[in-house]
Design a protein around this motif. Structure first.
Motif, PDB file in Angstrom:
ATOM      1  N   SER A  68       0.920  -1.135  -0.058  1.00 34.43           N
ATOM      2  CA  SER A  68      -0.262   0.041  -0.101  1.00 34.43           C
ATOM      3  C   SER A  68       0.807   1.316  -0.117  1.00 34.43           C
ATOM      4  O   SER A  68       0.434   2.150  -0.752  1.00 34.43           O
ATOM      5  CB  SER A  68      -0.952  -0.146   1.303  1.00 34.43           C
ATOM      6  N   HIS A  96      -0.929  -5.135  -1.542  1.00 31.13           N
ATOM      7  CA  HIS A  96      -2.140  -3.939  -1.791  1.00 31.13           C
ATOM      8  C   HIS A  96      -3.018  -4.486  -2.887  1.00 31.13           C
ATOM      9  O   HIS A  96      -4.239  -4.124  -2.757  1.00 31.13           O
ATOM     10  CB  HIS A  96      -1.220  -2.586  -2.545  1.00 31.13           C
ATOM     11  N   SER A 100      -7.224  -5.414  -2.583  1.00 26.87           N
ATOM     12  CA  SER A 100      -8.014  -4.446  -3.317  1.00 26.87           C
ATOM     13  C   SER A 100      -9.307  -5.216  -4.155  1.00 26.87           C
ATOM     14  O   SER A 100      -9.123  -6.570  -4.678  1.00 26.87           O
ATOM     15  CB  SER A 100      -7.319  -3.730  -4.612  1.00 26.87           C
ATOM     16  N   ILE A 104      -9.744  -0.892  -7.962  1.00 25.44           N
ATOM     17  CA  ILE A 104      -8.359  -0.439  -8.440  1.00 25.44           C
ATOM     18  C   ILE A 104      -8.200  -0.304  -9.830  1.00 25.44           C
ATOM     19  O   ILE A 104      -7.227   0.227 -10.235  1.00 25.44           O
ATOM     20  CB  ILE A 104      -7.313  -1.908  -8.063  1.00 25.44           C
ATOM     21  N   ARG A 115      -4.307 -10.947  -8.090  1.00 27.81           N
ATOM     22  CA  ARG A 115      -4.243 -10.938  -6.547  1.00 27.81           C
ATOM     23  C   ARG A 115      -3.884 -12.150  -5.818  1.00 27.81           C
ATOM     24  O   ARG A 115      -4.146 -13.348  -6.612  1.00 27.81           O
ATOM     25  CB  ARG A 115      -5.742 -10.733  -5.952  1.00 27.81           C
TER      26      ARG A 115
END
Length: 210
Positions: A68, A96, A100, A104, A115
């Motif tokens: 982040s 991060h 999200s 994003i 992810r």
């Protein structure tokens, strides 16, 4: 064979080497792709220097590993790279991105976001993308805009057998000659629910041992 440059985005953690990018390097090389890691946390390069590296190497993909606190730096660099090299495909991963949702997609220039554990999903995405595919809903954890601009989000799956992963490859790092320690991964995930910690959301709520 695709050519990738992966960037450990500029932050404050000098002296630490990005183990996730080392795992991605070995997975991508096993799939037949060429990988280079620009380690900004252990060797500072200006945006102009990075643009020159990308211009010289001419990668098909540039990926950013972000926490982040390093996301804003990555987005700033992404804008400059996308303006200079509009035909490059951009990727994001890291903690991060794992935390999200589809919001994003509104925070960066056009890119694909993966992810969770990406050792299998990133090579699978590259293989599909290289074939000209536009439907990536078979890729675990991916977030992207479809051809019609619609936001597509695929649930994240965590690896339960990390012994199946190839060993991390740090030779792709442009700081490899400076290594004095070798990071090790002994497990992923955590079953505890500490209010201050995001590890279960990032790597799963099960202990998975290497």
């Amino acid at each position: 064979m695709a050519k990738l440059i992966l960037i450990d985005s500029l932050g404050w953690q000098d002296g630490l080497f990005n183990l996730g990018l080392a795992y991605l390097s070995s997975a991508l090389k096993l799939a037949g792709h060429h990988v280079r890691v620009i380690d900004l946390n252990n060797k500072f390069r200006s945006p102009e220097q990075i643009l020159a590296i990308v211009g010289r190497d001419k990668p098909d993909y540039v990926g950013f590993s972000v926490k982040s606190a390093t996301f804003a730096n990555a987005v700033e660099l992404h804008h400059k790279l996308a303006e200079e090299y509009p035909n490059t495909t951009f990727l994001y991963g890291g903690p991060h991105i794992t935390l999200s949702g589809t919001e994003i997609l509104d925070e960066t220039p056009p890119a694909f976001f993966i992810r969770g554990d990406a050792e299998f999903s990133l090579p699978a995405f590259v293989n599909l993308h290289q074939k000209g595919e536009q439907d990536f809903r078979s890729i675990d954890g991916i977030v992207y805009r479809g051809p019609d601009g619609d936001k597509i989000e695929v649930p994240t799956k965590f690896h339960t057998k990390i012994d199946d992963l190839p060993l991390p490859d740090f030779t792709t790092f442009d700081t490899f000659a400076d290594f004095t320690t070798y990071p090790l991964l002994t497990r992923r995930g955590c079953p505890y629910k500490c209010t201050y910690c995001s590890v279960p959301a990032i790597s799963g709520s099960r202990w998975v041992y290497r």
